[in-house]
Design a protein around this motif. Structure first.
Motif, mmCIF file in Angstrom:
data_model
loop_
_atom_site.group_PDB
_atom_site.id
_atom_site.type_symbol
_atom_site.label_atom_id
_atom_site.label_comp_id
_atom_site.label_asym_id
_atom_site.label_seq_id
_atom_site.Cartn_x
_atom_site.Cartn_y
_atom_site.Cartn_z
ATOM 1 N N GLY A 254 0.791 -1.211 0.000
ATOM 2 C CA GLY A 254 0.000 0.000 0.000
ATOM 3 C C GLY A 254 0.825 1.264 0.000
ATOM 4 N N LEU A 255 2.063 1.195 0.494
ATOM 5 C CA LEU A 255 2.918 2.382 0.588
ATOM 6 C C LEU A 255 3.910 2.470 -0.572
ATOM 7 C CD1 LEU A 255 3.355 4.740 2.602
ATOM 8 C CD2 LEU A 255 5.245 3.411 3.568
ATOM 9 N N ARG A 256 4.349 1.322 -1.084
ATOM 10 C CA ARG A 256 5.440 1.301 -2.061
ATOM 11 C C ARG A 256 5.137 2.049 -3.360
ATOM 12 N NH1 ARG A 256 7.290 -2.852 -5.830
ATOM 13 N NH2 ARG A 256 9.522 -2.580 -6.226
ATOM 14 N N PRO A 257 3.898 2.023 -3.911
ATOM 15 C CA PRO A 257 3.683 2.765 -5.159
ATOM 16 C C PRO A 257 4.038 4.244 -5.079
ATOM 17 C CG PRO A 257 1.878 1.238 -4.820
ATOM 18 C CD PRO A 257 2.706 1.213 -3.560
ATOM 19 N N ARG A 262 9.158 4.316 -12.965
ATOM 20 C CA ARG A 262 8.375 3.719 -14.052
ATOM 21 C C ARG A 262 8.751 2.257 -14.288
ATOM 22 N NH1 ARG A 262 9.657 6.230 -19.611
ATOM 23 N NH2 ARG A 262 8.696 8.063 -18.640
ATOM 24 N N ALA A 263 10.053 1.969 -14.358
ATOM 25 C CA ALA A 263 10.482 0.587 -14.629
ATOM 26 C C ALA A 263 10.055 -0.354 -13.511
ATOM 27 C CB ALA A 263 11.996 0.535 -14.817
ATOM 28 N N GLU A 264 10.030 0.134 -12.278
ATOM 29 C CA GLU A 264 9.585 -0.693 -11.157
ATOM 30 C C GLU A 264 8.092 -0.985 -11.261
ATOM 31 O OE1 GLU A 264 12.392 0.474 -7.425
ATOM 32 O OE2 GLU A 264 11.152 2.110 -8.238
ATOM 33 N N PHE A 265 7.312 0.019 -11.647
ATOM 34 C CA PHE A 265 5.883 -0.207 -11.865
ATOM 35 C C PHE A 265 5.667 -1.271 -12.938
ATOM 36 C CE2 PHE A 265 4.870 4.094 -10.020
ATOM 37 C CZ PHE A 265 3.936 3.653 -9.099
ATOM 38 N N GLU A 266 6.371 -1.132 -14.048
ATOM 39 C CA GLU A 266 6.166 -2.055 -15.162
ATOM 40 C C GLU A 266 6.573 -3.471 -14.790
ATOM 41 O OE1 GLU A 266 6.568 1.147 -18.833
ATOM 42 O OE2 GLU A 266 8.329 -0.007 -18.220
ATOM 43 N N THR A 302 11.465 10.167 2.948
ATOM 44 C CA THR A 302 10.824 9.677 4.172
ATOM 45 C C THR A 302 10.026 8.409 3.900
ATOM 46 O OG1 THR A 302 8.952 11.177 3.783
ATOM 47 C CG2 THR A 302 10.712 11.953 5.247
ATOM 48 N N ARG A 303 9.349 8.324 2.738
ATOM 49 C CA ARG A 303 8.588 7.121 2.418
ATOM 50 C C ARG A 303 9.515 5.942 2.126
ATOM 51 N NH1 ARG A 303 2.915 7.846 1.290
ATOM 52 N NH2 ARG A 303 2.294 9.218 2.987
ATOM 53 N N THR A 304 10.638 6.203 1.465
ATOM 54 C CA THR A 304 11.604 5.133 1.205
ATOM 55 C C THR A 304 12.168 4.599 2.515
ATOM 56 O OG1 THR A 304 12.190 6.086 -0.943
ATOM 57 C CG2 THR A 304 13.752 4.531 0.017
ATOM 58 N N ALA A 305 12.489 5.510 3.426
ATOM 59 C CA ALA A 305 12.986 5.085 4.735
ATOM 60 C C ALA A 305 11.918 4.317 5.493
ATOM 61 C CB ALA A 305 13.439 6.307 5.535
ATOM 62 N N ALA A 306 10.667 4.779 5.408
ATOM 63 C CA ALA A 306 9.578 4.093 6.097
ATOM 64 C C ALA A 306 9.430 2.666 5.585
ATOM 65 C CB ALA A 306 8.271 4.858 5.916
ATOM 66 N N LEU A 307 9.523 2.464 4.278
ATOM 67 C CA LEU A 307 9.405 1.114 3.721
ATOM 68 C C LEU A 307 10.519 0.202 4.203
ATOM 69 C CD1 LEU A 307 8.256 1.904 0.096
ATOM 70 C CD2 LEU A 307 7.102 0.347 1.659
ATOM 71 N N ARG A 308 11.733 0.737 4.243
ATOM 72 C CA ARG A 308 12.858 -0.075 4.720
ATOM 73 C C ARG A 308 12.641 -0.489 6.179
ATOM 74 N NH1 ARG A 308 16.743 0.919 7.968
ATOM 75 N NH2 ARG A 308 16.340 3.164 7.962
ATOM 76 N N VAL A 309 12.231 0.464 7.006
ATOM 77 C CA VAL A 309 12.012 0.176 8.424
ATOM 78 C C VAL A 309 10.854 -0.803 8.597
ATOM 79 C CG1 VAL A 309 11.316 1.190 10.625
ATOM 80 C CG2 VAL A 309 13.008 2.356 9.192
ATOM 81 N N ASP A 328 -3.048 -3.378 2.405
ATOM 82 C CA ASP A 328 -3.688 -2.064 2.389
ATOM 83 C C ASP A 328 -4.247 -1.775 0.997
ATOM 84 O OD1 ASP A 328 -4.648 0.109 3.734
ATOM 85 O OD2 ASP A 328 -2.719 1.112 3.991
ATOM 86 N N CYS A 329 -4.622 -2.851 0.266
ATOM 87 C CA CYS A 329 -5.102 -2.670 -1.103
ATOM 88 C C CYS A 329 -6.380 -1.836 -1.110
ATOM 89 C CB CYS A 329 -5.323 -4.012 -1.788
ATOM 90 S SG CYS A 329 -6.470 -5.095 -0.949
ATOM 91 N N GLY A 330 -6.544 -1.100 -2.169
ATOM 92 C CA GLY A 330 -7.520 -0.027 -2.260
ATOM 93 C C GLY A 330 -6.795 1.297 -2.282
ATOM 94 N N ASN A 331 -5.605 1.354 -1.679
ATOM 95 C CA ASN A 331 -4.717 2.476 -1.921
ATOM 96 C C ASN A 331 -4.241 2.396 -3.365
ATOM 97 O OD1 ASN A 331 -4.011 4.172 0.569
ATOM 98 N ND2 ASN A 331 -3.959 2.094 1.358
ATOM 99 N N THR A 332 -3.967 3.542 -3.972
ATOM 100 C CA THR A 332 -3.608 3.580 -5.384
ATOM 101 C C THR A 332 -2.428 2.670 -5.689
ATOM 102 O OG1 THR A 332 -4.359 5.867 -5.510
ATOM 103 C CG2 THR A 332 -2.955 5.080 -7.296
ATOM 104 N N GLY A 333 -2.628 1.779 -6.661
ATOM 105 C CA GLY A 333 -1.565 0.886 -7.096
ATOM 106 C C GLY A 333 -1.473 -0.406 -6.330
ATOM 107 N N ALA A 334 -2.313 -0.602 -5.319
ATOM 108 C CA ALA A 334 -2.338 -1.861 -4.555
ATOM 109 C C ALA A 334 -3.647 -2.558 -4.882
ATOM 110 C CB ALA A 334 -2.221 -1.598 -3.062
#
Length: 444
Positions: A254-257, A262-266, A302-309, A328-334
């Protein structure tokens, strides 16, 4: 006439990783599960039988698509089945789609996933700084808890909507140290009242927390179920000792998108199953992404750090038997169904460690199954694969020795209460819904 099926010399790793079993099924129920051989003595490939996947954190009434459109719940239900997800916990918003979901289930040729939900979430009121409680920013109602007396109305209203647990939004929205608060939080007095009343009434309460401080405060008050891992600090051994029986749901998807290129999305949306179940317009959208949302909104670091933690705390919880798997699907991209399998890969990372892989899949099936029944306020039984239990499971062809196939690999077969899931038929039905006048979307 009795419907019978048999499985011979299959592994059931969640029961015993070294044993092979013969399994009999009659009228959709396991009637015999008998150890017959040792796995090491079986030549050639081995079929593994696992319980169905359980989504521990979903939002069916939030728009996962990049154009903010909301899929018809029939598509969401079929997408779960396609990916081997047989149980879904919705952590607020489901009443908006309840009638559509139930009508779809009644008319469907496919067995729908079993679902448990909380109704609507409870959050804080606006504070003196003008901040509102987390949840009001979503296109789904939330209840306000301004004082202790409000809780009785919230519990009554959710119970009337079929909710069996309470989702409490207790976070100010910070994710890393020294960030500014985004939301107001419930007062300790209201939070303590909520814990006491829900405990006395036997209503499970799941808290939405972000930070170590929030979790420690809520745990001290008595809460034990947390909708996300801690995001601001890697918890120490001393912290884990203080949180002795807390459970955390993973929700990396839910947070990673927010931080993906772009390449990671694809790559993420290039796995088998995406085009068969999800709106292909999402692929067109991510192909045009110039920079991550995190850069646009000035929160990439901050979001990248949050994902790592979060991942480190997830794996620490897994080692202690306290990790549950959700998206957390329903968040955009999940996306429903698809992202749960992706969550398994995010947790495993580059590791081919069989112990880690086993633990992740066990958490997403057996541990999540116990959590699901806890939220439903009913006894779960000892194990989802046991004599007398519904024959709901996934089958995987397991290679001998080290298995480095992605955990996100689709099951070779999915069965719900003895009924095989026809994945090709599901894909056709989803395509028909998307080709209809509604394009497979609903408006709330």
């Amino acid at each position: 006439m009795t419907a019978r099926s048999v499985l011979r010399r299959v592994a059931i790793p969640s029961l015993d990783r070294e044993q092979l079993y013969d399994v009999d099924i009659e009228d959709g129920v396991f009637t015999r599960i008998e150890a017959v051989d040792r796995r090491a003595d079986q030549p050639g490939p081995i079929t593994e039988l696992w319980p169905g996947y359980v989504e521990a954190h979903a939002h069916l009434a939030l728009p996962a698509n990049f154009d903010d459109s909301l899929d018809d719940p029939r598509i969401s239900a079929l997408s779960y089945l396609y990916h081997g997800v047989t149980h879904v916990a919705d952590l607020f918003g489901f009443p908006l789609l309840k009638s559509r979901w139930e009508a779809g289930a009644a008319a469907s040729a496919h067995p729908y996933p079993e679902l448990v939900h909380c109704g609507y979430a409870a959050t804080a009121t606006r504070d003196a700084m003008g901040l509102t409680g987390h949840g009001v920013e979503f296109p789904s109602p939330v209840f306000m808890l301004g004082m202790e007396e409000d809780l009785a109305d919230v519990l009554h209203a959710n119970r009337a909507r079929g909710g069996t647990f309470l989702k409490v939004m207790f976070t100010d929205g910070t994710e890393q140290p020294e960030m500014e608060a985004r939301f107001s939080r419930l007062s300790p007095k209201v939070l303590e009242h909520t814990e006491r009343v829900t405990r006395e009434q036997g209503v499970p309460a799941v808290l939405d927390c972000n930070t170590r401080e929030e979790v420690l405060e809520a745990y001290r008050i008595g809460f034990r179920l947390f909708a996300h891992p801690v995001r601001d600090f890697v918890l120490s051994d001393e912290d884990w000792d203080l949180l002795a029986d807390a459970r955390f749901v993973t929700t990396l998807s839910g947070l990673r998108p927010m931080v993906m290129e772009r390449a990671e999305f694809e790559a993420e949306y290039g796995r088998p199953g995406f085009l068969a179940t999800q709106d292909p317009a999402n692929l067109e959208f991510v192909a045009g992404i110039e920079e991550p949302y995190g850069i646009q909104y000035k929160c990439q670091d901050t979001r990248t750090a949050a994902l790592r933690v979060m991942r480190e705390n997830n794996l620490a919880a897994l080692r202690r038997g306290r990790m549950l798997v959700g998206t957390d699907c329903g968040n955009t991209g999940a996306f429903h169904g698809y992202s749960l399998l992706g969550e398994l890969d995010l947790l495993a990372g580059e590791s081919a460690d069989p112990e880690l892989r086993h633990g992740i899949r066990h958490a997403a099936t057996v541990d999540n199954w116990h959590f699901f029944h806890r939220l439903a306020q009913r006894e779960a039984g000892a194990h989802p694969i046991s004599v007398g239990a519904p024959a709901t499971y996934n089958l995987f062809a397991a290679a001998r020795g080290a298995d480095d196939t992605p955990l996100s690999t689709l099951p070779d077969a999915t069965v719900v209460a003895g009924t095989p899931v026809d994945r090709a038929a599901i894909a056709r039905e989803i395509r028909t819904l998307r080709d209809s006048a509604s394009t497979g979307k609903v408006v709330l």
